[in-house]
Design a protein around this motif. Sequence first.
Motif, mmCIF file in Angstrom:
data_model
loop_
_atom_site.group_PDB
_atom_site.id
_atom_site.type_symbol
_atom_site.label_atom_id
_atom_site.label_comp_id
_atom_site.label_asym_id
_atom_site.label_seq_id
_atom_site.Cartn_x
_atom_site.Cartn_y
_atom_site.Cartn_z
ATOM 1 N N ALA A 1 0.810 -1.219 0.000
ATOM 2 C CA ALA A 1 0.000 0.000 0.000
ATOM 3 C C ALA A 1 0.840 1.266 0.000
ATOM 4 O O ALA A 1 0.429 2.289 -0.545
ATOM 5 N N VAL A 2 2.009 1.222 0.603
ATOM 6 C CA VAL A 2 2.859 2.409 0.701
ATOM 7 C C VAL A 2 3.878 2.479 -0.434
ATOM 8 O O VAL A 2 4.102 3.539 -1.017
ATOM 9 N N LEU A 3 4.485 1.341 -0.771
ATOM 10 C CA LEU A 3 5.560 1.339 -1.763
ATOM 11 C C LEU A 3 5.114 0.945 -3.164
ATOM 12 O O LEU A 3 5.824 1.208 -4.133
ATOM 13 N N GLY A 4 3.962 0.290 -3.286
ATOM 14 C CA GLY A 4 3.503 -0.121 -4.604
ATOM 15 C C GLY A 4 4.069 -1.464 -5.031
ATOM 16 O O GLY A 4 4.755 -2.146 -4.259
ATOM 17 N N PRO A 5 3.812 -1.865 -6.278
ATOM 18 C CA PRO A 5 4.169 -3.218 -6.722
ATOM 19 C C PRO A 5 5.660 -3.467 -6.867
ATOM 20 O O PRO A 5 6.129 -4.576 -6.622
ATOM 21 N N THR B 1 -3.136 -0.878 -5.883
ATOM 22 C CA THR B 1 -2.928 0.457 -5.316
ATOM 23 C C THR B 1 -2.372 1.407 -6.372
ATOM 24 O O THR B 1 -2.785 2.567 -6.463
ATOM 25 N N ALA B 2 -1.445 0.925 -7.189
ATOM 26 C CA ALA B 2 -0.878 1.754 -8.254
ATOM 27 C C ALA B 2 -1.942 2.143 -9.274
ATOM 28 O O ALA B 2 -1.919 3.243 -9.826
ATOM 29 N N LEU B 3 -2.883 1.244 -9.519
ATOM 30 C CA LEU B 3 -3.977 1.552 -10.442
ATOM 31 C C LEU B 3 -4.919 2.601 -9.859
ATOM 32 O O LEU B 3 -5.581 3.329 -10.598
ATOM 33 N N MET B 4 -4.988 2.673 -8.525
ATOM 34 C CA MET B 4 -5.847 3.647 -7.862
ATOM 35 C C MET B 4 -5.200 5.029 -7.796
ATOM 36 O O MET B 4 -5.896 6.045 -7.748
ATOM 37 N N GLY C 1 -8.497 1.515 -0.493
ATOM 38 C CA GLY C 1 -7.233 0.962 -0.015
ATOM 39 C C GLY C 1 -7.445 -0.182 0.958
ATOM 40 O O GLY C 1 -6.762 -1.213 0.898
ATOM 41 N N ALA C 2 -8.417 -0.021 1.862
ATOM 42 C CA ALA C 2 -8.721 -1.085 2.822
ATOM 43 C C ALA C 2 -9.244 -2.329 2.104
ATOM 44 O O ALA C 2 -8.872 -3.462 2.448
ATOM 45 N N LEU C 3 -10.104 -2.122 1.100
ATOM 46 C CA LEU C 3 -10.635 -3.262 0.341
ATOM 47 C C LEU C 3 -9.525 -3.983 -0.425
ATOM 48 O O LEU C 3 -9.505 -5.217 -0.506
ATOM 49 N N ALA D 1 -6.061 -4.582 7.809
ATOM 50 C CA ALA D 1 -6.280 -3.977 6.495
ATOM 51 C C ALA D 1 -6.678 -2.511 6.625
ATOM 52 O O ALA D 1 -6.210 -1.654 5.864
ATOM 53 N N VAL D 2 -7.533 -2.216 7.590
ATOM 54 C CA VAL D 2 -7.967 -0.830 7.809
ATOM 55 C C VAL D 2 -6.808 0.010 8.334
ATOM 56 O O VAL D 2 -6.582 1.141 7.872
#
Length: 223
Positions: free
Chosen positions: A72-76, A129-132, A141-143, A187-188
């Motif tokens: 979530a923070v660094l991406g793929p 996350t990168a797509l978002m 993000g939580a989902l 996740a949250v």
Amino acid sequence: MDTSDSPENARSVTAGSAGSASGRFSLGVADLTQAAVFAALIAALGLPGTINLGSSGVPITFQTLGVMLAGAVLGPKKGTLAVVIFMVLALAGLPILSGGRNGQTALLSPTAGYFIGFLPAVIVIGVLTALMMPRYRVVWGALINLFGGMVVVYACGVIGLLVRTDLTLWAAVSTNGTFIIGDVIKAVVAALVAAQVHRSWPGLITPWRSGKRGPTGTAGVAG
């Protein structure tokens, strides 16, 4: 004269696409440093140890929170590298898994699938996350964290249990019921932390959606 279909324009578009792809997958010193820091974070989250509930032998661990945060923070790209570094060190024999285990011990146990699942989990979380991006949305993000950190990891864990134990499919799936509430909380929490990080340090993740560009100097974060 319309030059949109000219060879020069086509070469320019191709070169631009190649440059974009190269930038997307290249790694610099700062990227490697960030990945190393998150690998250490995942290891540190194993220090509290594990909580074993039920008779399945599958432990509750905080390290899945680290995997969610990495994606979530660094991406793929950097997130995957962080998890790869962590897994390689564990497989090399360092006791950095929860409970003081190493990767070799984990692979020989019935819970091997959960350990292996860290890698596809961070890839899924990072890519989605990168797509978002460039606007990090806490709810989405939580989902995403739930899908990667729960569905993907649980699926890998169930496969491992089926291979290494005599459990039926339903029994193997049922072992995950104990972890659902805790993993939802993780996740949250990971989404809330990621939102704050992206607000404070924009540009950590390059948006993957065509035509989307990150804002200059600021990062959009939505609830």
